[in-house]
Design an enzyme around this catalytic site. Structure first.
Site, short mmCIF file in Angstrom:
data_model
loop_
_atom_site.label_atom_id
_atom_site.label_comp_id
_atom_site.label_asym_id
_atom_site.label_seq_id
_atom_site.Cartn_x
_atom_site.Cartn_y
_atom_site.Cartn_z
N SER A 108 0.81 -1.22 0.00
CA SER A 108 0.00 0.00 0.00
C SER A 108 0.84 1.27 0.00
O SER A 108 0.53 2.23 -0.70
CB SER A 108 -0.95 0.01 1.21
N ARG A 128 2.66 -12.38 8.00
CA ARG A 128 1.63 -11.62 7.27
C ARG A 128 2.11 -11.28 5.86
O ARG A 128 1.41 -11.52 4.89
CB ARG A 128 1.30 -10.36 8.06
N ASP A 129 3.29 -10.71 5.75
CA ASP A 129 3.88 -10.44 4.44
C ASP A 129 4.61 -11.67 3.91
O ASP A 129 5.10 -11.68 2.78
CB ASP A 129 4.83 -9.25 4.51
N ARG A 181 -0.62 0.16 14.47
CA ARG A 181 -0.64 1.54 13.98
C ARG A 181 -1.97 2.22 14.29
O ARG A 181 -2.23 3.32 13.82
CB ARG A 181 -0.39 1.57 12.47
N ARG A 219 3.80 1.43 10.42
CA ARG A 219 3.72 0.52 11.56
C ARG A 219 4.94 0.61 12.47
O ARG A 219 5.07 -0.17 13.41
CB ARG A 219 3.51 -0.92 11.08
N ASP A 263 -3.99 -0.86 -5.69
CA ASP A 263 -2.58 -0.53 -5.45
C ASP A 263 -1.68 -1.75 -5.49
O ASP A 263 -0.48 -1.64 -5.68
CB ASP A 263 -2.43 0.21 -4.11
N HIS A 305 0.76 -10.33 0.19
CA HIS A 305 0.33 -9.71 -1.06
C HIS A 305 0.73 -10.60 -2.24
O HIS A 305 1.50 -11.54 -2.09
CB HIS A 305 0.97 -8.33 -1.21
#
Length: 512
Positions: free
Chosen positions: A63, A154-155, A192, A265, A445, A463
């Site tokens: 993002s 997560r990533d 965040r 973050r 995005d 992603h």
């Protein structure tokens, strides 16, 4: 220029194009409005990853990167690429902020603490940057070097922490420098959204040695996994020595280098260490003072400390060009994506441009967004429709957060629900803009919700590198092939009959 000129840029965050139906929430969702606009208007797809957005080849977009490229109207070479090149060419080991930090620790016989996200996801950090800092510490003959690892999940895959812990331990063993001191899931360390209770758990582990204790980083992971707690959510834990004392806690005048490069973050936990006047929670009597705090990049004007890599100056972003042309602009999103439509869309500028209005809608306070897949999409939409009825805006920049934020759960049905909620709202927004004689660009995005489960039915929380859609809701036009995110702002300006500045090397997608 008439003040009723209206064009919108609508970003469906984390919504990309992928042929495979299995695990693909975008394909499986019922999206009558998106389908209607896709069939009715000129459309194409855009590259949103790798070199097309200033990242290494094959690296998934995100993002921050996406909004920077969109707003700048040019390819913006990202921090990941800058730091990688700096390491390869050796400049990394001469960066002033790093040298001062290690020399401070050495001169005052203090510890050097390295903290950041422990993965090669390349979205918030890269493990190779940690390894380079360990080599720097070795070069300067530092002995008290401690790693406070924030686990990802997560990533990268949700259960991959052991791989990164082993890689880091191997490098530390090879160099004879560094020890793990604390282990925390990013859910706690990288909040965040002002959930300070999470951040405090991490802070207390790092400063006071409070929390579950273990003899090794791997034990932390094993114990959490046994309780079905995976990387992102691992409870802040303390590594102890043979005497059951914490291997290290952060004390007065220690040096800290935070090796995340993405700001959003990193800001909250940075402020707990860097800012003497921090008040968001009670830090306690022994809160360390006079820390030498280094950020890899400039996280925020609200964080005190030194910056290793200063931002590249971006002039003539879309917001600045709109302001120069006396056009009113609205930036609107819910909390999770608010920095993206403001700070990142404006090339790292915090302040509004003349004629810029911002509307922030609070994201729901739930533990994870799969529990409320619609998030605040209806509230965002209602606020935007009210604003459109006033007839004061010329350019709208809107972000719908759901496909990305719910997609990160790796849960298919909630992500489908999220996309269907967004589609309902997209229909209302486009119909209103069309009624007012305006045009819109519908795009995204980066990818995420297009692959929520793998072909083996495992959660996919990261992603993707898939291309993203672009639709321009204007009759009798065609869109060219080969587009990238940097072409979106020139297209928005084209719809408003505004000439793009020379700094924007992207080009309008509308065929002339």
């Amino acid at each position: 220029m008439s003040q009723n000129k209206l064009a919108a840029l609508i970003i469906l965050d984390g919504f990309a194009i992928r042929d495979e139906v299995k695990g693909n929430a975008v394909k499986q969702a019922n999206t009558p409005n998106f389908d209607r606009f896709w069939n009715q208007y000129a459309h194409n797809q855009l590259e949103a990853s790798g070199k097309a957005v200033g990242l290494p080849d094959g690296q998934m977009g995100n993002s921050e990167v996406g909004h920077l490229n969109i707003g700048a109207g040019r390819i913006v070479y990202q921090s990941l690429t800058r730091v990688n090149v700096s390491i390869d060419e050796g400049d990394f080991y001469e960066v002033d902020a790093f040298i001062k930090s290690v020399e401070h620790a050495k001169k005052h016989d203090k510890a050097l603490h390295l903290f950041g996200l422990l993965s090669d996801g390349g979205v918030h950090s890269h493990i190779n940057h940690l390894f380079a800092l360990l080599r720097l510490a070795k070069k300067h003959e530092l002995e008290n070097v401690f790693v406070h690892a924030f686990l990802d999940g997560r990533d990268v895959g949700p259960k991959t922490a052991s791989k990164y812990i082993k890689e880091t331990q191997d490098v530390m063993d090879e160099l004879g420098v560094g020890q793990f001191a604390t282990i925390s899931g990013r859910y706690y360390s990288m909040d965040r959204d002002k959930r300070w209770d999470r951040v405090k758990k991490c802070y207390d582990a790092m400063v006071y040695g409070e929390g579950p204790s273990y003899k090794s980083a791997q034990e932390v992971v094993d114990d959490n996994y046994a309780n079905e707690i995976y990387d992102e959510f691992v409870i802040p834990s303390v590594i102890t020595d043979d005497n059951d004392e914490p291997v290290a806690t952060i004390k007065d005048e220690d040096s800290i280098i935070f090796y995340n490069f993405r700001p959003d973050r990193a800001i909250q936990i940075s402020r707990t260490f860097a800012n003497e006047d921090f008040r968001d929670f009670e830090r306690g009597d022994k809160a360390p003072k006079k820390l030498d705090f280094v950020m890899l990049t400039n996280f925020s004007e609200t964080v005190d400390g030194y910056v290793a890599y200063q931002p590249v100056n971006l002039d003539n972003t879309v917001g600045e060009v709109l302001a120069q042309n006396n056009l009113n602009q609205l930036r609107i999103a819910e909390t999770e994506k608010y920095p993206h439509v403001t700070f990142f869309m404006s090339g790292g500028r915090e302040k509004e441009f003349p004629g810029e209005k911002r509307i922030l809608i609070d994201s729901p306070k739930v533990a994870t967004y799969d529990l409320k897949p619609e998030m605040s999409v209806y509230e965002v939409t209602d606020a935007l429709l009210k604003e459109l009825d006033k007839g004061e805006q010329n350019a709208i920049i809107l972000n719908f957060a759901n496909p990305d934020m719910v997609g990160h759960s790796g849960k298919l049905q909630p992500t489908i629900d999220a996309i269907e909620a967004v589609d309902e709202c997209l229909g209302k927004v486009i119909d209103k803009i069309t009624e007012l004689g305006g045009h819109a660009i519908i795009t995204a995005d980066h990818g995420n919700s297009d692959e929520v489960m793998t072909l083996e039915d495992k959660p996919m929380t990261a992603h993707t590198t898939n291309p993203v859609p672009v639709i321009v809701t204007k009759d009798d036009i065609e869109l060219r092939d080969g587009g990238i995110l940097a072409d979106l702002s020139p297209t928005l300006l084209d719809l408003l009959n505004v000439e793009k500045p020379k700094e924007m090397t992207g080009n309008s997608l509308i065929k002339k």
